[in-house]
Design a protein around this motif. Structure first.
Motif, PDB file in Angstrom:
ATOM      1  N   THR A 121      19.578  -5.254  -3.416  1.00  9.01           N
ATOM      2  CA  THR A 121      19.149  -5.526  -4.791  1.00  9.01           C
ATOM      3  C   THR A 121      19.143  -4.249  -5.612  1.00  9.01           C
ATOM      4  O   THR A 121      19.646  -4.222  -6.744  1.00  9.01           O
ATOM      5  N   LEU A 122      18.604  -3.167  -5.052  1.00  7.78           N
ATOM      6  CA  LEU A 122      18.561  -1.888  -5.773  1.00  7.78           C
ATOM      7  C   LEU A 122      19.964  -1.368  -6.026  1.00  7.78           C
ATOM      8  O   LEU A 122      20.248  -0.842  -7.106  1.00  7.78           O
ATOM      9  N   LEU A 123      20.856  -1.525  -5.064  1.00  6.32           N
ATOM     10  CA  LEU A 123      22.240  -1.073  -5.251  1.00  6.32           C
ATOM     11  C   LEU A 123      22.881  -1.796  -6.427  1.00  6.32           C
ATOM     12  O   LEU A 123      23.484  -1.175  -7.300  1.00  6.32           O
ATOM     13  N   VAL A 127      23.966   0.148  -9.944  1.00  6.36           N
ATOM     14  CA  VAL A 127      25.346   0.102 -10.440  1.00  6.36           C
ATOM     15  C   VAL A 127      25.370  -0.458 -11.862  1.00  6.36           C
ATOM     16  O   VAL A 127      26.012   0.109 -12.749  1.00  6.36           O
ATOM     17  N   ALA A 128      24.661  -1.545 -12.105  1.00  3.24           N
ATOM     18  CA  ALA A 128      24.645  -2.152 -13.441  1.00  3.24           C
ATOM     19  C   ALA A 128      24.019  -1.219 -14.467  1.00  3.24           C
ATOM     20  O   ALA A 128      24.533  -1.100 -15.589  1.00  3.24           O
TER      21      ALA A 128
END
Length: 136
Positions: A121-123, A127-128
């Motif tokens: 989720t953090l990745l 990225v977003a």
């Protein structure tokens, strides 16, 4: 003339964020540090001096943009920017947000601590978040 392809090690170690005019912007999958990698999409390029004068000018603009995004999003104590290429000869330039309390401070990040995996989720969020700022 050969076509550009991303070095397999970079593809394995990084998450693609966006393609700028010259460079791919990648997030190194090490949650110990906000760590971006710029890879000029130029075949067989090992050194910054292998870029044309025009490409070098574009690269430095893109490097400055990535650096500003890291500063704005993560407010680091210091930005480390490096082009080593000893393990992966394809030209790629590291942009690392560093903090006085990070696991490697004040030493370089290489070889100090194992990479810490991002939670999925953090990745996705990271990225977003970076992509959004780079596209402004």
């Amino acid at each position: 003339m050969s076509e550009f392809s991303l070095a397999p090690q970079l593809a394995a170690d990084c998450e693609w964020i966006v393609d700028l005019d010259l460079c791919k912007v990648l997030l190194l999958k090490d949650a110990n540090y906000p760590w971006l990698v710029l890879v000029p999409e130029v075949p067989n390029c090992k050194e910054i001096i292998d870029l044309s004068d025009k490409q070098q000018a574009v690269f430095w603009r893109e490097s400055a943009k990535v650096s500003r995004v890291l500063q704005q999003l993560f407010t680091p104590d210091k930005l480390n920017i490096a082009a080593l290429g000893n393990m992966v000869p394809q030209l790629h330039i590291h942009h690392i947000a560093r903090y006085k309390d990070d696991v490697a401070w004040p030493k370089p990040v290489w070889g100090q601590h194992p990479a810490k995996s991002y939670d999925a989720t953090l990745l996705t969020e990271r990225v977003a978040q970076i992509k959004q700022q780079l596209m402004l």
